[in-house]
Design a protein around this motif. Structure first.
Motif, PDB file in Angstrom:
ATOM      1  N   THR A  66       0.755  -1.241   0.087  1.00 63.96           N
ATOM      2  CA  THR A  66      -0.118   0.031  -0.033  1.00 63.96           C
ATOM      3  C   THR A  66       0.797   1.263  -0.233  1.00 63.96           C
ATOM      4  N   ASP A  67       0.454   2.390  -0.918  1.00 68.92           N
ATOM      5  CA  ASP A  67       1.231   3.336  -0.991  1.00 68.92           C
ATOM      6  C   ASP A  67       0.741   4.465   0.298  1.00 68.92           C
ATOM      7  N   PRO A  68       1.476   4.922   1.134  1.00 65.04           N
ATOM      8  CA  PRO A  68       0.887   5.580   2.096  1.00 65.04           C
ATOM      9  C   PRO A  68       0.369   7.141   1.570  1.00 65.04           C
ATOM     10  N   ALA A  69       1.007   7.591   0.594  1.00 61.92           N
ATOM     11  CA  ALA A  69       1.016   8.818   0.089  1.00 61.92           C
ATOM     12  C   ALA A  69      -0.506   9.054  -0.527  1.00 61.92           C
ATOM     13  N   ARG A  70      -0.718   7.608  -1.242  1.00 58.59           N
ATOM     14  CA  ARG A  70      -1.944   7.788  -2.425  1.00 58.59           C
ATOM     15  C   ARG A  70      -3.037   6.673  -2.008  1.00 58.59           C
ATOM     16  N   GLU A  71      -2.823   5.866  -1.105  1.00 58.13           N
ATOM     17  CA  GLU A  71      -3.856   4.700  -1.017  1.00 58.13           C
ATOM     18  C   GLU A  71      -4.081   4.583   0.364  1.00 58.13           C
ATOM     19  N   GLU A  80     -17.182   7.453   9.620  1.00 55.87           N
ATOM     20  CA  GLU A  80     -17.250   8.411   8.633  1.00 55.87           C
ATOM     21  C   GLU A  80     -16.556   7.703   7.377  1.00 55.87           C
ATOM     22  N   ALA A  81     -15.575   7.059   7.424  1.00 57.12           N
ATOM     23  CA  ALA A  81     -15.046   6.325   6.325  1.00 57.12           C
ATOM     24  C   ALA A  81     -15.832   5.539   5.354  1.00 57.12           C
ATOM     25  N   ILE A  82     -16.987   4.891   6.138  1.00 50.56           N
ATOM     26  CA  ILE A  82     -18.045   4.098   5.547  1.00 50.56           C
ATOM     27  C   ILE A  82     -18.963   5.194   4.760  1.00 50.56           C
ATOM     28  N   ALA A  83     -19.467   6.276   5.383  1.00 49.87           N
ATOM     29  CA  ALA A  83     -20.144   7.397   4.780  1.00 49.87           C
ATOM     30  C   ALA A  83     -19.381   7.944   3.650  1.00 49.87           C
ATOM     31  N   ALA A  84     -18.113   8.584   3.670  1.00 48.10           N
ATOM     32  CA  ALA A  84     -17.732   9.066   2.557  1.00 48.10           C
ATOM     33  C   ALA A  84     -17.394   8.266   1.549  1.00 48.10           C
ATOM     34  N   THR A  85     -17.120   6.933   1.579  1.00 45.88           N
ATOM     35  CA  THR A  85     -16.956   5.854   0.784  1.00 45.88           C
ATOM     36  C   THR A  85     -18.188   5.706  -0.107  1.00 45.88           C
ATOM     37  N   VAL A  86     -19.241   5.373   0.655  1.00 45.33           N
ATOM     38  CA  VAL A  86     -20.604   5.090   0.056  1.00 45.33           C
ATOM     39  C   VAL A  86     -20.878   6.383  -0.922  1.00 45.33           C
ATOM     40  N   LEU A  87     -20.968   7.553  -0.181  1.00 51.81           N
ATOM     41  CA  LEU A  87     -21.302   8.941  -0.764  1.00 51.81           C
ATOM     42  C   LEU A  87     -20.304   8.971  -2.114  1.00 51.81           C
ATOM     43  N   ALA A  88     -19.088   8.637  -2.033  1.00 56.12           N
ATOM     44  CA  ALA A  88     -18.220   8.798  -3.258  1.00 56.12           C
ATOM     45  C   ALA A  88     -18.532   7.598  -4.393  1.00 56.12           C
ATOM     46  N   LEU A  89     -19.097   6.456  -4.169  1.00 57.68           N
ATOM     47  CA  LEU A  89     -19.082   5.474  -4.938  1.00 57.68           C
ATOM     48  C   LEU A  89     -20.597   5.252  -5.404  1.00 57.68           C
ATOM     49  N   PRO A 200      -7.641 -13.266  -4.721  1.00 57.34           N
ATOM     50  CA  PRO A 200      -7.239 -13.021  -6.246  1.00 57.34           C
ATOM     51  C   PRO A 200      -7.850 -12.073  -7.066  1.00 57.34           C
ATOM     52  N   GLY A 201      -7.224 -10.900  -7.487  1.00 57.75           N
ATOM     53  CA  GLY A 201      -8.178  -9.935  -8.525  1.00 57.75           C
ATOM     54  C   GLY A 201      -8.811  -9.034  -7.867  1.00 57.75           C
ATOM     55  N   MET A 202      -9.066  -9.019  -6.254  1.00 60.79           N
ATOM     56  CA  MET A 202      -9.777  -7.924  -5.700  1.00 60.79           C
ATOM     57  C   MET A 202      -9.375  -6.880  -5.011  1.00 60.79           C
ATOM     58  N   ARG A 203      -7.788  -6.895  -5.074  1.00 61.85           N
ATOM     59  CA  ARG A 203      -7.536  -5.620  -4.516  1.00 61.85           C
ATOM     60  C   ARG A 203      -7.844  -4.260  -5.320  1.00 61.85           C
ATOM     61  N   GLU A 204      -7.896  -4.274  -6.666  1.00 66.22           N
ATOM     62  CA  GLU A 204      -8.267  -3.286  -7.478  1.00 66.22           C
ATOM     63  C   GLU A 204      -9.809  -2.700  -7.294  1.00 66.22           C
ATOM     64  N   ARG A 205     -10.623  -3.791  -6.790  1.00 66.49           N
ATOM     65  CA  ARG A 205     -11.975  -3.135  -6.762  1.00 66.49           C
ATOM     66  C   ARG A 205     -12.319  -3.450  -5.170  1.00 66.49           C
ATOM     67  N   THR A 206     -11.439  -3.033  -4.420  1.00 64.24           N
ATOM     68  CA  THR A 206     -11.950  -3.131  -2.736  1.00 64.24           C
ATOM     69  C   THR A 206     -11.428  -2.028  -2.124  1.00 64.24           C
ATOM     70  N   LEU A 207     -12.318  -1.398  -1.308  1.00 62.35           N
ATOM     71  CA  LEU A 207     -11.871  -0.350  -0.220  1.00 62.35           C
ATOM     72  C   LEU A 207     -11.894  -0.795   1.141  1.00 62.35           C
ATOM     73  N   THR A 208     -10.988  -0.981   1.873  1.00 63.71           N
ATOM     74  CA  THR A 208     -10.889  -1.612   3.246  1.00 63.71           C
ATOM     75  C   THR A 208     -10.619  -0.291   4.372  1.00 63.71           C
ATOM     76  N   ILE A 209     -11.606  -0.602   5.145  1.00 62.95           N
ATOM     77  CA  ILE A 209     -11.934   0.388   6.143  1.00 62.95           C
ATOM     78  C   ILE A 209     -11.534  -0.232   7.663  1.00 62.95           C
ATOM     79  N   GLU A 231      -7.107   5.993  -7.037  1.00 64.10           N
ATOM     80  CA  GLU A 231      -8.087   6.662  -7.616  1.00 64.10           C
ATOM     81  C   GLU A 231      -9.343   6.418  -6.757  1.00 64.10           C
ATOM     82  N   ALA A 232      -9.733   5.610  -6.214  1.00 61.27           N
ATOM     83  CA  ALA A 232     -10.976   5.418  -5.340  1.00 61.27           C
ATOM     84  C   ALA A 232     -10.740   6.162  -3.939  1.00 61.27           C
ATOM     85  N   VAL A 233      -9.372   6.269  -3.495  1.00 62.65           N
ATOM     86  CA  VAL A 233      -9.101   6.740  -2.133  1.00 62.65           C
ATOM     87  C   VAL A 233      -9.470   8.148  -2.469  1.00 62.65           C
ATOM     88  N   ALA A 234      -8.835   8.838  -3.606  1.00 61.45           N
ATOM     89  CA  ALA A 234      -9.053  10.144  -3.987  1.00 61.45           C
ATOM     90  C   ALA A 234     -10.570  10.608  -4.038  1.00 61.45           C
TER      91      ALA A 234
END
Length: 368
Positions: A66-71, A80-89, A200-209, A231-234
């Motif tokens: 995980t890139d601490p600066a971008r991810e 709040e993480a749940i709320a911001a993520t759902v509102l973003a997606l 397998p294959g899930m890191r690119e479509r998963t946001l972990t809270i 991009e999703a974290v942004a």
């Protein structure tokens, strides 16, 4: 329920917060941060020390680079993480698949985003995933799967096979997966917590809270985080800045210290909670209730039907006066209230003497 506890002098096993503090090293780090003048706005994404600590944690425990600066993004608790993520997606009309019973903020956040909630029921006593029900919850409009493991309120730890089913359905329907893993270090009896992002294959479509509150018994500090594709974290950060902006400045430094503590500290916290679970499970059974033994979290679910209860809401409203104990009806975490009509959630993250007294009081239900 907390008001009823105060009114009747009842033991509050309803709300999930510990009645003791967490590791001294973490508390001392917070005091040091405050004394060092770290009391103003922290950087928007989070203090660099905590961003790095989260990234190192994900690598150390799960092998996730995980890139601490971008991810990584620090939030005011996991809520709040749940709320911001759902509102973003989620856009109006998008569907969000989740399991019920569910943490109550899920329904509120999905509604705020204009989303449509689709659920699959986990049923007492084993709370196993029903594949047919889960498949039926997905559609062409599925945008997000919101998964909580270890699971509040049931204490279930999803198996690898269950997670693989969720992952395959998410891929099939091109959906994001948002995982709420706040109890990740509080598992019992050797149960393995498997972050869905490691499949397998899930890191690119998963946001972990996750958050520090449950792991380090500092629920009032409200320090959480979300990690995943940059991009999703942004996108989540773009929403989060208009919710709280920033928060918990000095506590972020303390949590960074906590995440770096040795394995023995994490193991000790889980072991202590497992003993408390066993204490309360034994007491609930002695009181005549049927109990589902949880594999993780702060909570145990018991069926009050053997005590003559036909509705847990009524039972829980009467319990503080009848027995001097507070629990929460599980039906409030359901769309399908009948799936949990007589089920009650009790918290065991309390001192041993408090749990023993609660068990003594509950025993009177069987003889009264």
């Amino acid at each position: 329920m907390s008001a009823l506890a105060a009114e009747h002098g009842a033991i509050n096993l309803g709300q999930g917060f510990p009645d003791t503090d967490g590791p001294q090293e973490v508390l001392d780090a917070a005091v040091a941060a405050i004394g060092s003048g770290l009391n103003q706005y922290p950087p928007g994404p989070g203090v660099p020390a905590l961003l790095s600590a989260v990234a190192e944690h994900q690598s150390r425990f799960y092998g996730l680079a995980t890139d601490p600066a971008r991810e990584v993004l620090v939030t005011v608790g996991a809520t709040e993480a749940i709320a911001a993520t759902v509102l973003a997606l989620v856009r109006p009309g998008d569907e969000v698949v989740t399991f019920e019973p569910y943490y109550d903020s899920y329904a509120a956040t999905i509604a705020l985003a204009g989303g449509v909630r689709r659920t699959s029921v986990l049923r007492f006593p084993d709370f196993a995933v029903d594949e047919e029900s889960l498949r039926a919850a997905f559609s062409a409009r599925t945008r997000v799967v919101l998964l909580n493991s270890p699971h509040n309120p049931t204490g279930k730890v999803f198996t690898r096979e269950e997670l693989e089913l969720v992952a395959s359905l998410a891929v099939e329907h091109d959906a994001w997966v948002v995982t709420d893993e706040v109890y990740e270090h509080l598992t019992f009896d050797g149960a393995e917590h498997v972050p869905l992002a490691t499949l397998p294959g899930m890191r690119e479509r998963t946001l972990t809270i996750s958050s520090a509150g449950k792991t380090f018994s500092t629920t009032g500090w409200k320090v959480g985080w979300v990690s995943g594709p940059a991009e999703a974290v942004a996108a989540v950060r773009a929403v989060k800045q208009f919710l709280t902006y920033v928060g918990s400045g000095p506590f972020q430094h303390a949590v960074a210290v906590g995440l770096g503590l040795g394995d023995e500290v994490y193991a000790g916290l889980a072991s202590s909670l497992q003993a408390k679970r066993d204490r309360l499970v034994s007491g609930l059974r002695a009181a005549g209730m049927e109990v589902s033994v949880p594999q993780g979290t702060y909570f145990v679910i018991a069926d009050a039907a053997p005590l003559g209860a036909s509705d847990a809401v009524t039972f829980c409203h009467e319990l503080p006066e009848r027995a001097g104990v507070v629990g929460v009806p599980v039906s409030v975490f359901h769309d399908d209230a009948d799936a949990a009509r007589t089920l009650v959630r009790f918290a065991f993250c309390k001192e041993d003497e408090v749990l023993d007294e609660a068990c003594r009081r509950l025993a009177a239900l069987r003889t009264g």
